[in-house]
Design a protein around this motif. Sequence first.
Motif, PDB file in Angstrom:
ATOM      1  N   ASP A  28     -21.351 -11.348 -59.424  1.00 33.33           N
ATOM      2  CA  ASP A  28     -20.001 -11.521 -59.946  1.00 33.33           C
ATOM      3  C   ASP A  28     -19.636 -12.990 -59.743  1.00 33.33           C
ATOM      4  N   VAL A  29     -19.389 -13.696 -60.840  1.00 30.47           N
ATOM      5  CA  VAL A  29     -19.169 -15.147 -60.762  1.00 30.47           C
ATOM      6  C   VAL A  29     -17.692 -15.542 -60.742  1.00 30.47           C
ATOM      7  N   ARG A  30     -16.819 -14.576 -60.484  1.00 28.86           N
ATOM      8  CA  ARG A  30     -15.389 -14.892 -60.359  1.00 28.86           C
ATOM      9  C   ARG A  30     -15.116 -15.552 -59.009  1.00 28.86           C
ATOM     10  N   THR A  31     -13.903 -16.028 -58.835  1.00 26.21           N
ATOM     11  CA  THR A  31     -13.505 -16.640 -57.564  1.00 26.21           C
ATOM     12  C   THR A  31     -13.464 -15.571 -56.478  1.00 26.21           C
ATOM     13  N   PRO A  32     -13.577 -15.971 -55.198  1.00 23.40           N
ATOM     14  CA  PRO A  32     -13.489 -14.975 -54.116  1.00 23.40           C
ATOM     15  C   PRO A  32     -12.201 -14.152 -54.180  1.00 23.40           C
ATOM     16  N   GLY A  33     -11.086 -14.776 -54.547  1.00 24.35           N
ATOM     17  CA  GLY A  33      -9.817 -14.052 -54.656  1.00 24.35           C
ATOM     18  C   GLY A  33      -9.866 -12.978 -55.724  1.00 24.35           C
ATOM     19  N   GLU A  34     -10.442 -13.305 -56.890  1.00 17.70           N
ATOM     20  CA  GLU A  34     -10.575 -12.317 -57.963  1.00 17.70           C
ATOM     21  C   GLU A  34     -11.494 -11.179 -57.509  1.00 17.70           C
ATOM     22  N   TYR A  35     -12.586 -11.542 -56.860  1.00 15.79           N
ATOM     23  CA  TYR A  35     -13.573 -10.560 -56.390  1.00 15.79           C
ATOM     24  C   TYR A  35     -12.936  -9.585 -55.400  1.00 15.79           C
ATOM     25  N   GLN A  36     -12.112 -10.113 -54.497  1.00 18.02           N
ATOM     26  CA  GLN A  36     -11.442  -9.266 -53.509  1.00 18.02           C
ATOM     27  C   GLN A  36     -10.481  -8.292 -54.163  1.00 18.02           C
ATOM     28  N   GLY A  37      -9.973  -8.650 -55.342  1.00 16.50           N
ATOM     29  CA  GLY A  37      -9.041  -7.784 -56.063  1.00 16.50           C
ATOM     30  C   GLY A  37      -9.710  -6.579 -56.709  1.00 16.50           C
ATOM     31  N   GLY A  38     -11.022  -6.522 -56.680  1.00 14.62           N
ATOM     32  CA  GLY A  38     -11.781  -5.417 -57.258  1.00 14.62           C
ATOM     33  C   GLY A  38     -13.112  -5.918 -57.766  1.00 14.62           C
ATOM     34  N   HIS A  39     -14.170  -5.142 -57.505  1.00 19.08           N
ATOM     35  CA  HIS A  39     -15.508  -5.540 -57.930  1.00 19.08           C
ATOM     36  C   HIS A  39     -16.432  -4.336 -57.952  1.00 19.08           C
ATOM     37  N   ILE A  40     -17.619  -4.543 -58.499  1.00 20.31           N
ATOM     38  CA  ILE A  40     -18.629  -3.486 -58.534  1.00 20.31           C
ATOM     39  C   ILE A  40     -19.254  -3.384 -57.151  1.00 20.31           C
ATOM     40  N   LYS A  41     -19.285  -2.177 -56.618  1.00 22.90           N
ATOM     41  CA  LYS A  41     -19.852  -1.943 -55.298  1.00 22.90           C
ATOM     42  C   LYS A  41     -21.304  -2.429 -55.271  1.00 22.90           C
ATOM     43  N   GLY A  42     -21.630  -3.208 -54.251  1.00 19.20           N
ATOM     44  CA  GLY A  42     -22.984  -3.718 -54.094  1.00 19.20           C
ATOM     45  C   GLY A  42     -23.253  -5.036 -54.810  1.00 19.20           C
ATOM     46  N   ILE A  66     -27.845  -9.518 -63.404  1.00 15.97           N
ATOM     47  CA  ILE A  66     -26.794  -9.224 -64.374  1.00 15.97           C
ATOM     48  C   ILE A  66     -25.560  -9.967 -63.870  1.00 15.97           C
ATOM     49  N   ALA A  67     -25.101 -10.942 -64.641  1.00 18.35           N
ATOM     50  CA  ALA A  67     -23.908 -11.706 -64.260  1.00 18.35           C
ATOM     51  C   ALA A  67     -22.681 -11.042 -64.875  1.00 18.35           C
ATOM     52  N   CYS A  68     -21.587 -10.994 -64.106  1.00 17.49           N
ATOM     53  CA  CYS A  68     -20.329 -10.462 -64.640  1.00 17.49           C
ATOM     54  C   CYS A  68     -19.178 -11.326 -64.148  1.00 17.49           C
ATOM     55  N   CYS A  69     -18.043 -11.192 -64.815  1.00 19.04           N
ATOM     56  CA  CYS A  69     -16.831 -11.936 -64.432  1.00 19.04           C
ATOM     57  C   CYS A  69     -15.633 -11.097 -64.884  1.00 19.04           C
ATOM     58  N   ALA A  70     -14.582 -11.737 -65.352  1.00 21.20           N
ATOM     59  CA  ALA A  70     -13.409 -11.001 -65.817  1.00 21.20           C
ATOM     60  C   ALA A  70     -13.549 -10.602 -67.284  1.00 21.20           C
ATOM     61  N   SER A  71     -14.025 -11.524 -68.128  1.00 22.21           N
ATOM     62  CA  SER A  71     -14.068 -11.264 -69.568  1.00 22.21           C
ATOM     63  C   SER A  71     -15.443 -11.409 -70.194  1.00 22.21           C
ATOM     64  N   GLY A  72     -16.353 -12.090 -69.525  1.00 20.70           N
ATOM     65  CA  GLY A  72     -17.677 -12.333 -70.092  1.00 20.70           C
ATOM     66  C   GLY A  72     -17.955 -13.791 -70.400  1.00 20.70           C
ATOM     67  N   MET A  73     -16.940 -14.638 -70.343  1.00 19.43           N
ATOM     68  CA  MET A  73     -17.148 -16.059 -70.646  1.00 19.43           C
ATOM     69  C   MET A  73     -17.873 -16.775 -69.496  1.00 19.43           C
ATOM     70  N   ARG A  74     -17.359 -16.639 -68.289  1.00 21.23           N
ATOM     71  CA  ARG A  74     -18.005 -17.299 -67.142  1.00 21.23           C
ATOM     72  C   ARG A  74     -19.381 -16.711 -66.866  1.00 21.23           C
ATOM     73  N   SER A  75     -19.509 -15.401 -67.030  1.00 18.03           N
ATOM     74  CA  SER A  75     -20.816 -14.777 -66.775  1.00 18.03           C
ATOM     75  C   SER A  75     -21.840 -15.218 -67.823  1.00 18.03           C
ATOM     76  N   GLY A  76     -21.389 -15.509 -69.036  1.00 24.06           N
ATOM     77  CA  GLY A  76     -22.286 -16.042 -70.069  1.00 24.06           C
ATOM     78  C   GLY A  76     -22.800 -17.409 -69.671  1.00 24.06           C
ATOM     79  N   GLN A  77     -21.913 -18.233 -69.131  1.00 23.89           N
ATOM     80  CA  GLN A  77     -22.321 -19.562 -68.655  1.00 23.89           C
ATOM     81  C   GLN A  77     -23.292 -19.426 -67.493  1.00 23.89           C
ATOM     82  N   ALA A  78     -22.993 -18.516 -66.562  1.00 25.39           N
ATOM     83  CA  ALA A  78     -23.856 -18.308 -65.399  1.00 25.39           C
ATOM     84  C   ALA A  78     -25.237 -17.824 -65.833  1.00 25.39           C
ATOM     85  N   ALA A  79     -25.289 -16.874 -66.772  1.00 24.74           N
ATOM     86  CA  ALA A  79     -26.577 -16.358 -67.248  1.00 24.74           C
ATOM     87  C   ALA A  79     -27.399 -17.483 -67.873  1.00 24.74           C
TER      88      ALA A  79
END
Length: 102
Positions: A28-42, A66-79
């Motif tokens: 999950d490539v979101r910020t730690p704050g976003e991640y703490q607000g909810g994320h995929i277990k593991g 598998i990269a993920c984020c909020a919408s798919g834009m940041r995870s696309g960059q990460a991938a």
Amino acid sequence: MGLLSMLGLGGKSESVKEYIEKGAVIIDVRTPGEYQGGHIKGSKNIPLNTISLKVNEIKKLGKPVIACCASGMRSGQAASILKNNGIDAMNGGGWSSLQNKL
């Protein structure tokens, strides 16, 4: 090639399944704050702005990503960054929609 394919968003359902079967790790490539607000277990939280610094650490996992984020834009960059560094990676899109595919 369609726009969605170029962004790494085409045919996600089959690819996610295939990647999970190969033992993929979810990053999950979101910020730690976003991640703490909810994320995929593991999933692992490696923010996009640090992903380049963590490439060797990710390679050591020896698994596809598998990269993920909020919408798919940041995870696309990460991938893209991961693929350019020889890591088998895909854009899983937004974490909540990805979670529904798991």
